[in-house]
Design an enzyme around this catalytic site. Structure first.
Site, PDB file in Angstrom:
ATOM      1  CD  GLU A  43      -4.699  -8.105   1.764  1.00  0.00           C
ATOM      2  OE1 GLU A  43      -5.705  -7.329   2.244  1.00  0.00           O
ATOM      3  OE2 GLU A  43      -3.451  -7.604   1.868  1.00  0.00           O
ATOM      4  CD  GLU A  84      -2.663  -1.475   2.441  1.00  0.00           C
ATOM      5  OE1 GLU A  84      -2.912  -0.426   3.172  1.00  0.00           O
ATOM      6  OE2 GLU A  84      -3.479  -2.398   2.177  1.00  0.00           O
TER       7      GLU A  84
HETATM    8  O1  9MR Z   1      -7.591  -8.111   8.472  1.00  0.00           O
HETATM    9  C1  9MR Z   1      -6.674  -7.524   9.170  1.00  0.00           C
HETATM   10  C2  9MR Z   1      -7.220  -6.972  10.421  1.00  0.00           C
HETATM   11  O2  9MR Z   1      -7.381  -8.001  11.262  1.00  0.00           O
HETATM   12  C3  9MR Z   1      -6.351  -6.225  11.198  1.00  0.00           C
HETATM   13  O3  9MR Z   1      -6.776  -5.519  12.088  1.00  0.00           O
HETATM   14  C4  9MR Z   1      -5.605  -4.806  10.069  1.00  0.00           C
HETATM   15  C5  9MR Z   1      -4.594  -3.859  10.547  1.00  0.00           C
HETATM   16  O4  9MR Z   1      -3.518  -4.781  10.769  1.00  0.00           O
HETATM   17  O5  9MR Z   1      -5.260  -5.526   8.942  1.00  0.00           O
HETATM   18  C6  9MR Z   1      -6.169  -6.612   8.083  1.00  0.00           C
HETATM   19  O6  9MR Z   1      -5.723  -6.762   7.205  1.00  0.00           O
HETATM   20  C7  9MR Z   1      -5.401  -5.736   6.099  1.00  0.00           C
HETATM   21  C8  9MR Z   1      -4.011  -6.417   5.316  1.00  0.00           C
HETATM   22  O7  9MR Z   1      -2.941  -6.752   6.246  1.00  0.00           O
HETATM   23  C9  9MR Z   1      -3.601  -5.329   4.323  1.00  0.00           C
HETATM   24  N1  9MR Z   1      -4.742  -5.064   3.330  1.00  0.00           N
HETATM   25  C10 9MR Z   1      -5.802  -4.573   4.200  1.00  0.00           C
HETATM   26  C11 9MR Z   1      -6.519  -5.614   5.056  1.00  0.00           C
HETATM   27  C12 9MR Z   1      -7.670  -5.094   5.586  1.00  0.00           C
HETATM   28  O8  9MR Z   1      -7.543  -4.149   6.379  1.00  0.00           O
END
Ligand code: 9MR
Length: 380
Positions: A271, A166
């Site tokens: 994802e 990102e």
């Molecule tokens: O699903 C993840 C959630 O449990 C966490 O709280 C969050 C912050 O670390 O991240 C979420 O996963 C993200 C991923 O790592 C990167 N792309 C977006 C995903 C959804 O927010």
């Protein structure tokens, strides 16, 4: 005579019962022996994200689904820098060691998520003991130490890494993160170089959300071209694919997939999930920091999903899987962001406490009808 009739009726009833039970057993057998990973074999890996309950073996029911249906895994949270190196030089490998060992024992394709991400990075990463920003050299050294330690630990065992996550905004420009502010855009090429030095075999990805957005598409294409021209080892682009019922357009998504594939790198859908909940908010990406207040009308399916929405959900997933299959020669992996609906981050983003239904398995770990459809689409 009456007795004879009674016996006949009983015999007939018994026969009917046997047929029904037999049919159910057959159906159960059919259900339990056809799995996504088998149906998609030779097309692309089919993966899922594991949370810590699953990694530590506490959620055994979900782990059955994982073992049966998936042949690729990623850790949803435990390999992020705030979790894996909460204090400088203090690493927590408890979860990630278990995660990698599980993947190896199951002979799975393992993706590491993620090395350099502005979010979920611990504060110490960017600051000195007085709380001021560190110098460019110090931040580069910290990046190097972090990447070398984490990638080095799993050398030869983790197949792909989301090296940078990102870093590009929807308009294609660089996100003004601490990495960018302190180091400049070179933080990206440095991250890839450090990861490559730590494990020359691992394949290295750039990963982002809202990738179907034309602005982001152009920004990512420009970035990858630049990295390739400079000889930086980049092997793939990850399209996160946090999608909704009406966004993004399939065409935009396909154009991005094609644009990335045209660069000569692999593409992975990293994802995938599909929210069915209403959104009045403009931001439809996956910006973790976006949060809005709970309103009851924004949580319309707290009890169950109406048939009409289930139907749209089904058709939408079908359309996406048809697209993935069409482009299978470019796609290395399609990964769902969670095992069942109950685990999904979508229940809490961008509003906490809603009930969403974004994944392929319901809260009881039952396969939704879309699972069988994907299996059939993959083997017409
Ligand atoms: O699903 C993840 C959630 O449990 C966490 O709280 C969050 C912050 O670390 O991240 C979420 O996963 C993200 C991923 O790592 C990167 N792309 C977006 C995903 C959804 O927010």
């Amino acid at each position: 005579m009456i007795n004879r009739n009674k016996s006949l009726i009983m015999a007939f009833g018994l026969l009917l019962l046997l047929i029904i039970v037999g049919f159910d057993v057959m159906k159960e057998k059919e259900k339990s022996t056809v799995y996504l990973k088998d149906a998609l074999q030779d097309k692309f890996y089919i993966g899922t994200a594991l949370n810590t309950d699953q990694i530590m073996g506490r959620d055994t029911a979900a782990m059955q689904v994982v073992k049966h249906h998936f042949n690729a895994i990623v850790a949803e949270n435990c390999m992020k820098s705030a979790n894996i190196q909460p204090r400088e030089g203090v690493f927590n490998f408890n979860f990630s060691d278990r995660f990698v060992a599980f993947g190896e024992a199951q002979n799975m394709f393992i993706n590491g998520h993620t090395l350099i991400w502005h979010s979920q990075a611990p504060k110490w990463f960017f600051t000195d003991q007085n709380g001021n920003d560190v110098s460019r050299d110090v931040l580069i050294q910290r990046m190097k130490d972090h990447i070398t330690t984490v990638v080095g630990r799993y050398k030869g065992r983790v197949h792909t890494w989301d090296v940078v996550n990102e870093a590009i905004l929807d308009d294609g420009s660089f996100r003004r993160s601490k990495f960018y502010e302190i180091i400049g855009e070179e933080f990206i090429s440095l991250a890839f170089q450090f990861a490559h030095e730590a494990d020359p075999q691992a394949r290295l990805y750039y990963n982002d959300y809202s990738m179907s957005n034309p602005g982001k598409r152009a920004g990512v294409v420009a970035l990858v071209k630049k990295l390739m021209a400079a000889g930086i080892p980049i092997d793939g682009v990850g399209m996160q694919a946090h999608i909704g019922l009406d966004h993004p357009s399939l065409l935009d998504f396909e154009q991005s997939l094609q644009a990335f594939a045209d660069l000569g790198v692999k593409v992975s859908i990293t994802e995938l999930d599909l929210t069915v909940l209403p959104s009045t908010w403009k931001n439809r990406g996956a910006e973790v920091s976006d949060q809005y207040e709970y309103q009851k009308q924004m949580n319309p399916y707290a009890e169950q999903l109406p048939d009409s929405i289930s139907k749209s959900f089904h058709e939408r997933y079908e359309a996406f899987f048809k697209l993935f299959l069409k482009h299978q020669q470019h796609i290395e992996r399609v990964t769902l962001w969670g095992v069942n609906d109950g685990h999904s981050w979508r229940n809490n983003w961008p509003v906490r406490g809603r009930t969403d239904y974004p994944l392929l398995f319901d809260r009881q770990n039952h396969a939704k009808p879309i699972v069988l459809s994907i299996i059939q689409i993959a083997n017409p």
